[in-house]
Design a protein around this motif. Structure first.
Motif, PDB file in Angstrom:
ATOM      1  N   THR A   1       0.924  -1.188  -0.076  1.00 48.27           N
ATOM      2  CA  THR A   1      -0.277   0.055  -0.026  1.00 48.27           C
ATOM      3  C   THR A   1       0.816   1.053  -0.069  1.00 48.27           C
ATOM      4  N   THR A   2       0.614   2.318  -1.005  1.00 48.37           N
ATOM      5  CA  THR A   2       1.504   3.193  -1.090  1.00 48.37           C
ATOM      6  C   THR A   2       0.781   4.479  -1.598  1.00 48.37           C
ATOM      7  N   TYR A   3       1.442   5.710  -1.855  1.00 48.66           N
ATOM      8  CA  TYR A   3       0.677   6.788  -2.251  1.00 48.66           C
ATOM      9  C   TYR A   3       0.651   6.686  -3.804  1.00 48.66           C
ATOM     10  N   PRO A   4      -0.705   7.305  -4.500  1.00 50.92           N
ATOM     11  CA  PRO A   4      -0.669   7.120  -6.062  1.00 50.92           C
ATOM     12  C   PRO A   4       0.437   7.888  -6.468  1.00 50.92           C
ATOM     13  N   GLY A   5       1.045   6.909  -7.540  1.00 51.53           N
ATOM     14  CA  GLY A   5       2.274   7.584  -8.406  1.00 51.53           C
ATOM     15  C   GLY A   5       3.451   6.875  -7.895  1.00 51.53           C
ATOM     16  N   THR A   6       3.717   6.037  -6.831  1.00 53.29           N
ATOM     17  CA  THR A   6       4.816   5.459  -6.522  1.00 53.29           C
ATOM     18  C   THR A   6       5.326   4.243  -7.541  1.00 53.29           C
ATOM     19  N   THR A   7       4.314   3.619  -8.242  1.00 51.61           N
ATOM     20  CA  THR A   7       4.857   2.507  -9.054  1.00 51.61           C
ATOM     21  C   THR A   7       5.457   3.400 -10.360  1.00 51.61           C
ATOM     22  N   ARG A   8       4.907   4.594 -10.676  1.00 51.69           N
ATOM     23  CA  ARG A   8       5.386   5.230 -12.144  1.00 51.69           C
ATOM     24  C   ARG A   8       6.734   5.843 -11.791  1.00 51.69           C
ATOM     25  N   GLU A   9       6.640   6.603 -10.775  1.00 52.33           N
ATOM     26  CA  GLU A   9       7.506   7.571 -10.167  1.00 52.33           C
ATOM     27  C   GLU A   9       8.888   6.757  -9.363  1.00 52.33           C
TER      28      GLU A   9
END
Ligand code: SAJ
Length: 438
Positions: A134-142
């Protein structure tokens, strides 16, 4: 065949090799479910004790029976190692590492960053990587995309495939498990969503593809923010009802008779666990970086964090009625785990209540059938061995966690007075002068 089609074929016929990074309450169930489905799975975790146990065929997670681990290890379907270099031969990788908060209240991505650094060393064409933490939106891309692809001259959606899929593991729950809980999954590109969904459909009953990793990241945060805010609402209802002299538990039960448009939550001494108090703060942190204040989250968090102090004031008022000060009184706290019938102390409000009572000069003891000792947040206590003797000896008993195996009638009979923060006593406590409720 191109890279995607070759990988799709290996995922569909389960000849793809699978790795799970992080073998905790999410990773180990995931690893066993995919191994049971026919994939060859290797679990990777820096904790060599976990690795040793798994390779001996022993489980250390409540939801994963040892006989399952033993059978899969014996069949060579589930192996474990601390060595990330095995990833050089792996096709599909699931990342299931913790995402806690720092003491500052900011997200702690150190676990994601360290496994991403390791994984990046072994990235090769034909891999699919799914982040579950679970993490903030954008973690995977950024965070993941640059390190896994760009630094390895691999093109995402062509050479390798990257997606996010929120874990929905509720430890101890038997009705909804890793296999049958619907699984949302969103890729960096459409091809990423297709490849990742195909992989997950090989082991999970219901896979729900969404258009991007951000949608999947945000869906998880909505799920748990919804809970946190509604718990904050019902905690504030308890405070308001107290001011109005109305029984909040009766109010909630009455509202819950509405067969639509209402969902029951109950007040308590605060918000514990490794998900609900933490996940929403990942979202508010991200929005602050975009100069937006997530007011609902911040207000609900403030109310929930204020509940331990509210409980201590209840204890003070209850003792006051008996002409006893908090200072020097013997207080027995019943239940330390963050929710009933488990042994998990993470973020448990019991720790805050005990700390505040000790600071006020009370002589605090606790009992919890699942938690033998507390050694955190400057606390050092052992669960009392003779529960009823401790109940009789206490000036006040505070029910913090309503474990189902307590004999509440006996406790009510033996106690001088009780502060019941969970309505554990139910009707027994409602009109009893010895009992104060939230
Ligand atoms: N709590 C209340 N009042 C409520 C519900 C909970 O005070 O009405 C408190 C609990 O006592 C606890 C904290 O909130 O201290 C969290 O409780 P929880 O029931 O949400 O339990 P968790 O933390 O184990 O949450 C997990 C989550 N699962 C995942 O994130 C995959 C959550 O999404 C689930 O909804 C929850 O389990 C569940 O339903 O059991």
């Amino acid at each position: 065949m191109n890279t995607k089609d070759t990988l799709l074929e290996k995922l569909q016929n389960k000849t793809a090799s699978v790795a799970v990074l992080g073998l905790g309450y999410v990773g180990l169930p995931f690893a066993t479910v995919f191994a049971e489905a026919g994939f060859e799975v290797i679990g990777i975790d820096p904790d060599s004790r976990k690795i040793e146990k798994l390779n001996q065929g022993v489980s250390y997670i409540q939801d994963v029976p040892t006989e399952v681990v033993a059978r899969l290890a014996e069949a060579g379907k589930l192996k474990a190692t601390t060595d990330f270099s095995v990833l050089v031969d792996v096709d599909a990788v699931s990342i299931c590492v913790p995402t806690p908060l720092r003491k500052t209240g900011d997200p702690d991505l150190s676990f994601i960053l360290s496994v991403t650094r390791e994984l990046a060393k072994y990235m090769h064409p034909g891999m699919v990587v799914v982040l579950e933490s679970t993490t903030y939106p954008g973690t995977t891309r950024e965070i993941l995309l640059p390190q896994l692809g760009e630094e390895n001259d691999l093109i995402v959606g062509e050479d390798y495939f990257l997606a996010f899929s929120p874990e929905r593991v509720d430890p101890g729950r038997e009705d909804w498990t890793t296999i049958n809980t619907p699984k949302v999954i969103g890729g960096i590109t459409e091809a990423c969503s297709e490849v990742a969904s195909t992989w997950y459909r090989g082991a999970l009953q219901t896979v729900v593809p969404v258009s991007s990793a951000e949608v999947a990241e945000m869906a998880k945060l909505l799920e748990n923010t919804f809970r946190m805010i509604n718990i904050g609402l019902v905690n504030e209802m308890a405070v308001m009802c107290d001011r109005l002299g109305i029984d909040v538990w009766e109010v909630i039960d009455a509202a819950a008779t509405k067969p639509f448009g209402f969902m029951k939550f109950t007040p308590g001494p605060g918000l514990g666990g490794h998900c609900i108090p933490i996940d929403p703060l990942y979202l508010s942190w991200k929005l602050r970086s975009l100069d937006y204040t997530a007011r609902f989250i911040e207000l609900a968090s403030e109310i929930n964090l204020g509940m331990p102090r509210y409980v201590v004031r209840k204890v003070q008022d209850t003792l006051n009625e008996l002409g006893k000060p908090l200072k020097g009184s013997r207080i027995l706290v019943l239940g330390a785990a963050y929710k009933p019938d488990i042994d998990d102390l993470r973020e448990s409000p019991a720790l805050d209540v005990i700390g505040l009572l000790e600071q006020s000069g009370s002589k605090v003891s606790y009992h919890d059938p699942y938690v033998a000792k507390i050694t955190e947040e400057e606390l050092e206590l052992q669960s009392v061995t003779d529960l009823m003797a401790a109940v009789r000896d206490a000036d006040c008993v505070v029910i913090i966690t309503n474990h189902s195996n307590y004999d509440y009638a006996a406790i009510l009979d033996a106690a001088a007075c009780i502060v019941d923060t969970r309505n554990a006593l139910g009707e027994m406590g409602r009109k009893n002068p010895k009992v104060a409720r939230l």
